[in-house]
Design an enzyme around this catalytic site. Structure first.
Site: not given
Ligand code: UD1
Length: 368
Positions: A207
């Protein structure tokens, strides 16, 4: 009066780390923990399922920030956490890990004069293209209590000018959570759910933005997964970011058509641990999974050029293999040809008691 502690969680790995801490704090009369969920992760599989499986109490507050660019997400957390902090400032802010919620709340608390404890301090990949590395360095600079999981973290922190008396080697709370959960996980029979009972199989999780946000890189990851699935059945729980990119780049159908590859939505914590503990091989770009496979003695290939957790390589079962498909597949074949260790390694402080040690340090300091 018991000292109020704001415990912050936002994203999936935070939930795992906070579970043993909330339990240990709640058992100490001098500490009054309050759980605050920023809402960074909000999907049921990314959040609620973890609260259920890890028996984390309902959050006292949910800031509901949701997704956004780094600046938008961080700013939203800061605004909403500042409003909450003003209502009734706690004695201490406790943050875990390295996600945007960690740094956002720390910045707010530092300027409000609230002491900060950082659990899992001092990890460094020395790669500032990772958003987590920026979050780690800055959170550590702001923290009053830096709880480290392994000895090299102390050197990293001292090099950055952190005073030695702020650093406490208390061990790894992610391993507390794992040990607490293994008996329950073992009852899940997760391999059976995927038709893998009694068969050797691999598990992959990918991811990181660097692996999935560009079509070329995600294409390379897909070639790796195809190569692994040609060797043995491969379960791939898909993070929402990865799922979205596969769709964006038109790669989803190709992934779903790979023979031997089982793509699933994100798994619950207990299911995932049950799957990993019986796996022949794990491929990942996650931080926590490098640690969990180490204590389980499961061979792990990390699809990154670096790791902030080098002890998983020097003392554990982890190997850094980068992301060049031929190199990764060669490493995988080698791992499959080598018997896994008979006994998982023992690492100091990775013993299921880290949260107890953190509680003891904080209770003594806050009573003073
Ligand atoms: C975040 C953490 C990363 C961790 C990861 C675990 C930061 C900078 N990164 O990355 O260190 O390893 O979480 O999962 O904080 N989304 C959904 N549903 C959710 C959450 C996210 O659809 O419940 C999608 C959103 O469209 C979002 C993307 O996933 O844009 C990324 O989510 P985000 O929380 O920004 O960062 P992660 O890639 O999950």
């Amino acid at each position: 009066m018991a000292a109020r502690i704001h415990c912050i969680v936002g994203a999936r790995p935070n939930f795992v780390k906070i579970a043993p801490l909330m339990r240990a704090f709640a058992q100490h009369a001098a500490l009054a923990p309050e759980l605050i969920h920023t809402g960074q992760h909000y999907d049921v599989e990314m959040s609620r399922a973890f609260f259920e499986d890890l028996e984390i109490p309902e959050p006292d507050r949910n800031l509901g920030v949701g997704s956004g660019s780094h600046a938008v997400q961080t700013a939203r957390i800061m605004e909403r956490y500042e409003a909450l902090l003003r209502e009734a400032p706690p004695r201490l802010l406790l943050v875990v890990g390295d996600v945007n919620s960690t740094i956002a709340c720390s910045l707010v608390a530092a300027k409000a004069g609230v002491a900060i404890a950082h659990v899992e301090a001092g990890l460094r990949s020395f790669d500032r293209s990772m958003p987590e590395e920026i979050n780690r360095i800055l959170t550590d600079q702001l923290s009053d209590f830096l709880f480290i999981t392994s000895p090299e973290a102390r050197e990293n922190l001292m090099r950055e000018g952190i005073a030695a008396e702020r650093i406490h080697f208390t061990g790894n709370v992610m391993i507390d959570a794992l040990f607490d959960s293994l008996p329950l996980a073992a009852r899940r029979e997760t391999p059976r759910r995927f038709g893998l009972t009694g068969r050797a199989y691999a598990v992959a999780t990918i991811h990181r933005p660097s692996n999935v946000d560009q079509a070329e890189n995600l294409n390379g990851v897909l070639r790796i997964l195809e190569g692994i699935a040609a060797e043995l059945p491969l379960v791939v729980p898909l993070h929402p970011r990865t799922e979205r990119r596969l769709v964006d780049f038109g790669l989803e159908e190709r992934l779903r058509a790979v023979p031997g590859l089982i793509a699933t939505p994100p798994l619950r914590y207990l299911e995932f641990q049950d799957l990993v503990r019986q796996a022949r091989l794990v491929l990942t770009d996650s931080g926590g999974i490098q640690e969990e496979t180490t204590v389980l003695g499961i061979p792990c290939l990390t699809l990154r050029p670096n790791t902030e957790r080098p002890i998983t390589i020097t003392a554990g079962t982890n190997r850094l293999v980068g992301t060049e498909p031929e190199a990764v597949l060669a490493a995988a074949r080698q791992a499959l040809a080598t018997p896994p260790p008979e006994q998982p390694p023992m690492l100091e402080g990775w013993d299921g008691r880290a949260a107890q040690r953190i509680t003891a340090v904080l209770a003594a300091a806050l009573a003073a």
